[in-house]
Scaffold this motif. Structure first.
Motif, PDB file in Angstrom:
ATOM      1  N   ASP A 183       0.809  -1.214   0.000  1.00  0.00           N
ATOM      2  CA  ASP A 183       0.000   0.000   0.000  1.00  0.00           C
ATOM      3  C   ASP A 183       0.844   1.266   0.000  1.00  0.00           C
ATOM      4  O   ASP A 183       0.334   2.352  -0.302  1.00  0.00           O
ATOM      5  N   SER A 184       2.100   1.154   0.330  1.00  0.00           N
ATOM      6  CA  SER A 184       2.972   2.323   0.355  1.00  0.00           C
ATOM      7  C   SER A 184       3.508   2.684  -1.026  1.00  0.00           C
ATOM      8  O   SER A 184       4.199   3.699  -1.174  1.00  0.00           O
ATOM      9  N   ILE A 185       3.218   1.865  -2.027  1.00  0.00           N
ATOM     10  CA  ILE A 185       3.683   2.117  -3.403  1.00  0.00           C
ATOM     11  C   ILE A 185       2.487   2.561  -4.236  1.00  0.00           C
ATOM     12  O   ILE A 185       1.464   1.870  -4.287  1.00  0.00           O
ATOM     13  N   VAL A 186       2.623   3.684  -4.901  1.00  0.00           N
ATOM     14  CA  VAL A 186       1.553   4.249  -5.728  1.00  0.00           C
ATOM     15  C   VAL A 186       1.899   4.040  -7.193  1.00  0.00           C
ATOM     16  O   VAL A 186       3.036   4.311  -7.617  1.00  0.00           O
ATOM     17  N   ASN A 187       0.942   3.574  -7.968  1.00  0.00           N
ATOM     18  CA  ASN A 187       1.143   3.367  -9.409  1.00  0.00           C
ATOM     19  C   ASN A 187       0.890   4.672 -10.167  1.00  0.00           C
ATOM     20  O   ASN A 187      -0.243   5.163 -10.207  1.00  0.00           O
ATOM     21  N   GLU A 188       1.940   5.223 -10.729  1.00  0.00           N
ATOM     22  CA  GLU A 188       1.847   6.392 -11.589  1.00  0.00           C
ATOM     23  C   GLU A 188       2.685   6.106 -12.833  1.00  0.00           C
ATOM     24  O   GLU A 188       3.890   5.894 -12.728  1.00  0.00           O
ATOM     25  N   PHE A 189       2.053   6.104 -14.003  1.00  0.00           N
ATOM     26  CA  PHE A 189       2.694   5.646 -15.230  1.00  0.00           C
ATOM     27  C   PHE A 189       3.293   6.805 -16.013  1.00  0.00           C
ATOM     28  O   PHE A 189       2.749   7.918 -16.018  1.00  0.00           O
ATOM     29  N   ASP A 190       4.383   6.509 -16.697  1.00  0.00           N
ATOM     30  CA  ASP A 190       5.015   7.503 -17.565  1.00  0.00           C
ATOM     31  C   ASP A 190       4.185   7.680 -18.823  1.00  0.00           C
ATOM     32  O   ASP A 190       3.692   6.698 -19.405  1.00  0.00           O
ATOM     33  N   ILE A 191       4.033   8.906 -19.287  1.00  0.00           N
ATOM     34  CA  ILE A 191       3.164   9.188 -20.422  1.00  0.00           C
ATOM     35  C   ILE A 191       3.688   8.538 -21.699  1.00  0.00           C
ATOM     36  O   ILE A 191       2.917   8.038 -22.520  1.00  0.00           O
ATOM     37  N   SER A 192       5.009   8.528 -21.879  1.00  0.00           N
ATOM     38  CA  SER A 192       5.580   7.915 -23.087  1.00  0.00           C
ATOM     39  C   SER A 192       5.329   6.412 -23.108  1.00  0.00           C
ATOM     40  O   SER A 192       4.973   5.842 -24.151  1.00  0.00           O
ATOM     41  N   LYS A 193       5.492   5.772 -21.949  1.00  0.00           N
ATOM     42  CA  LYS A 193       5.227   4.340 -21.869  1.00  0.00           C
ATOM     43  C   LYS A 193       3.753   4.036 -22.108  1.00  0.00           C
ATOM     44  O   LYS A 193       3.404   3.048 -22.755  1.00  0.00           O
ATOM     45  N   TYR A 194       2.906   4.897 -21.598  1.00  0.00           N
ATOM     46  CA  TYR A 194       1.468   4.668 -21.765  1.00  0.00           C
ATOM     47  C   TYR A 194       1.071   4.711 -23.238  1.00  0.00           C
ATOM     48  O   TYR A 194       0.388   3.812 -23.737  1.00  0.00           O
ATOM     49  N   PHE A 195       1.487   5.787 -23.945  1.00  0.00           N
ATOM     50  CA  PHE A 195       1.128   5.895 -25.359  1.00  0.00           C
ATOM     51  C   PHE A 195       1.774   4.782 -26.178  1.00  0.00           C
ATOM     52  O   PHE A 195       1.169   4.272 -27.128  1.00  0.00           O
ATOM     53  N   SER A 196       2.995   4.415 -25.826  1.00  0.00           N
ATOM     54  CA  SER A 196       3.667   3.335 -26.547  1.00  0.00           C
ATOM     55  C   SER A 196       2.912   2.020 -26.394  1.00  0.00           C
ATOM     56  O   SER A 196       2.698   1.291 -27.380  1.00  0.00           O
ATOM     57  N   MET A 197       2.493   1.700 -25.185  1.00  0.00           N
ATOM     58  CA  MET A 197       1.759   0.459 -24.973  1.00  0.00           C
ATOM     59  C   MET A 197       0.381   0.505 -25.617  1.00  0.00           C
ATOM     60  O   MET A 197      -0.086  -0.496 -26.171  1.00  0.00           O
ATOM     61  N   LEU A 198      -0.277   1.660 -25.563  1.00  0.00           N
ATOM     62  CA  LEU A 198      -1.602   1.773 -26.176  1.00  0.00           C
ATOM     63  C   LEU A 198      -1.525   1.545 -27.689  1.00  0.00           C
ATOM     64  O   LEU A 198      -2.354   0.813 -28.265  1.00  0.00           O
ATOM     65  N   ILE A 199      -0.524   2.133 -28.345  1.00  0.00           N
ATOM     66  CA  ILE A 199      -0.347   1.940 -29.788  1.00  0.00           C
ATOM     67  C   ILE A 199       0.018   0.491 -30.087  1.00  0.00           C
ATOM     68  O   ILE A 199      -0.451  -0.107 -31.066  1.00  0.00           O
ATOM     69  N   THR A 200       0.858  -0.111 -29.229  1.00  0.00           N
ATOM     70  CA  THR A 200       1.243  -1.511 -29.439  1.00  0.00           C
ATOM     71  C   THR A 200       0.043  -2.436 -29.334  1.00  0.00           C
ATOM     72  O   THR A 200      -0.127  -3.345 -30.159  1.00  0.00           O
ATOM     73  N   TRP A 201      -0.801  -2.222 -28.332  1.00  0.00           N
ATOM     74  CA  TRP A 201      -1.989  -3.065 -28.179  1.00  0.00           C
ATOM     75  C   TRP A 201      -2.939  -2.906 -29.368  1.00  0.00           C
ATOM     76  O   TRP A 201      -3.457  -3.897 -29.894  1.00  0.00           O
ATOM     77  N   ALA A 202      -3.157  -1.676 -29.803  1.00  0.00           N
ATOM     78  CA  ALA A 202      -4.107  -1.437 -30.889  1.00  0.00           C
ATOM     79  C   ALA A 202      -3.556  -1.953 -32.223  1.00  0.00           C
ATOM     80  O   ALA A 202      -4.232  -2.705 -32.942  1.00  0.00           O
ATOM     81  N   PHE A 203      -2.313  -1.553 -32.569  1.00  0.00           N
ATOM     82  CA  PHE A 203      -1.739  -1.978 -33.853  1.00  0.00           C
ATOM     83  C   PHE A 203      -1.464  -3.479 -33.866  1.00  0.00           C
ATOM     84  O   PHE A 203      -1.631  -4.141 -34.901  1.00  0.00           O
ATOM     85  N   GLY A 204      -1.023  -4.030 -32.740  1.00  0.00           N
ATOM     86  CA  GLY A 204      -0.778  -5.470 -32.685  1.00  0.00           C
ATOM     87  C   GLY A 204      -2.045  -6.264 -32.946  1.00  0.00           C
ATOM     88  O   GLY A 204      -2.041  -7.239 -33.708  1.00  0.00           O
ATOM     89  N   ALA A 205      -3.146  -5.835 -32.322  1.00  0.00           N
ATOM     90  CA  ALA A 205      -4.417  -6.515 -32.571  1.00  0.00           C
ATOM     91  C   ALA A 205      -4.861  -6.333 -34.020  1.00  0.00           C
ATOM     92  O   ALA A 205      -5.398  -7.261 -34.638  1.00  0.00           O
ATOM     93  N   GLY A 206      -4.638  -5.151 -34.584  1.00  0.00           N
ATOM     94  CA  GLY A 206      -5.009  -4.918 -35.978  1.00  0.00           C
ATOM     95  C   GLY A 206      -4.265  -5.820 -36.938  1.00  0.00           C
ATOM     96  O   GLY A 206      -4.827  -6.321 -37.919  1.00  0.00           O
ATOM     97  N   ILE A 207      -2.982  -6.057 -36.653  1.00  0.00           N
ATOM     98  CA  ILE A 207      -2.171  -6.903 -37.540  1.00  0.00           C
ATOM     99  C   ILE A 207      -2.587  -8.365 -37.434  1.00  0.00           C
ATOM    100  O   ILE A 207      -2.760  -9.052 -38.447  1.00  0.00           O
ATOM    101  N   VAL A 208      -2.751  -8.870 -36.206  1.00  0.00           N
ATOM    102  CA  VAL A 208      -3.090 -10.288 -36.070  1.00  0.00           C
ATOM    103  C   VAL A 208      -4.508 -10.578 -36.530  1.00  0.00           C
ATOM    104  O   VAL A 208      -4.831 -11.728 -36.868  1.00  0.00           O
TER     105      VAL A 208
END
Length: 300
Positions: free
Chosen positions: A155-180
């Motif tokens: 509980d002492s660790i808070v999840n806060e994501f980096d914006i670059s990592k977030y957009f990179s993963m979002l594009i990877t999930w969307a484009f990866g699904a589109g390709i397969v």
């Protein structure tokens, strides 16, 4: 050597290819320019939508969502995230034009039946690509994002994501699904050229399950729920590919039977014409040749 009628010289092919590429790039640049006018909606409403607990897909998926906090930890993080996502959105929107230009380049060199088959492939390739991107954005991204946002080892660790990592993963999930999601189109093309058969696909179904799980693990986060969500439609697409392959084989057999019947009719027609010609030639009698003169009786 002069080209035959309907053929195009090699340099003309290069010129045609150059113009098709320029038109495709122009369409993508135009779509990127249009996205720049709608950046507020694209960034705040579309791309950052899954970070909010009020995102409509959380109600559809019955997920107990929380707000996801994003941070920018680099000087150029927001700059590259902004233009990278705008360019990616322009490529997605302009992809139908790219498919169309590719189709128009290869169309003149195809036979009529091949044109019909590849026209089907071009249309459905765009459809399945858009379907895959929608699945990655609406299903995979919300589930994976909430999984990692709510996963805590303390509980002492808070999840806060980096914006670059977030957009990179979002594009990877969307484009990866589109390709397969292009699997049915690829399998149908391979079936048309005779590389794959329905029997081969049915026999490899057990191996396909393993391959689907590996692909799902590669393009989704390392949580079993996301992999399971990705594996279900992939197996459905594999079964759809088996059905499409059967349709291709039945159509090929029907066309082959029709071609054999046409050749048999032409052969019968030629044989009938030859027999008629022989009968007509036999019915024409040759001119009568003069016979020997009758013997005269000897005078007594």
């Amino acid at each position: 050597m002069r080209p035959a009628p309907g053929e195009m010289p090699f340099l003309d092919h290069l010129e045609e290819l150059r113009w098709r590429i320029l038109k495709s790039l122009g369409a993508i640049l135009l779509c990127v320019g249009l996205c720049l006018f709608f950046t507020e909606w694209i960034m705040d409403g579309l791309l950052l939508g899954p970070t909010r607990a009020s995102f409509f897909m959380y109600d559809v998926l019955r997920l107990d969502a929380i707000d996801v906090v994003l941070q920018n930890r680099t000087v150029t993080g927001q700059f590259f995230a902004f233009f990278g996502t705008v360019i990616a959105a322009g490529v997605v929107i302009g992809s139908p034009v790219v498919v169309y230009q590719t189709w128009k380049f290869i169309e003149p060199g195809l036979y009529p039946d091949e044109r019909q088959g590849l026209r089907f492939a071009a249309v459905f390739a765009t459809f399945f690509f858009a379907l895959g991107i929608s699945f990655g954005y609406l299903i995979i991204a919300p589930v994976a994002l909430q999984f990692f946002a709510q996963f805590q080892i303390s509980d002492s660790i808070v999840n806060e994501f980096d914006i670059s990592k977030y957009f990179s993963m979002l594009i990877t999930w969307a484009f990866g699904a589109g390709i397969v999601f292009e699997l049915p189109v690829v399998v149908t093309i391979l079936a048309k050229v005779g590389v794959l058969t329905q029997a081969m696909l049915k026999a490899s179904r057990r191996y396909a399950i393993v391959i689907v799980l590996v692909i799902s693990a590669f393009i989704t986060p390392p949580d079993p729920w996301s992999q399971f969500l990705m594996a279900i439609p992939l197996m459905g697409l594999f079964e759809l590919s088996i059905g499409l392959t059967g349709i291709v084989e039945r159509r090929r057999a029907r066309d082959l039977a029709a071609e054999e019947r046409r050749e048999a009719k032409e052969r019968e027609k030629r044989e009938a014409e030859a027999a008629r010609a022989t009968t007509e030639a036999a019915s024409v009698e040759p001119s009568a040749a003069p016979g020997p003169e009758p013997e005269r009786p000897e005078s007594e």
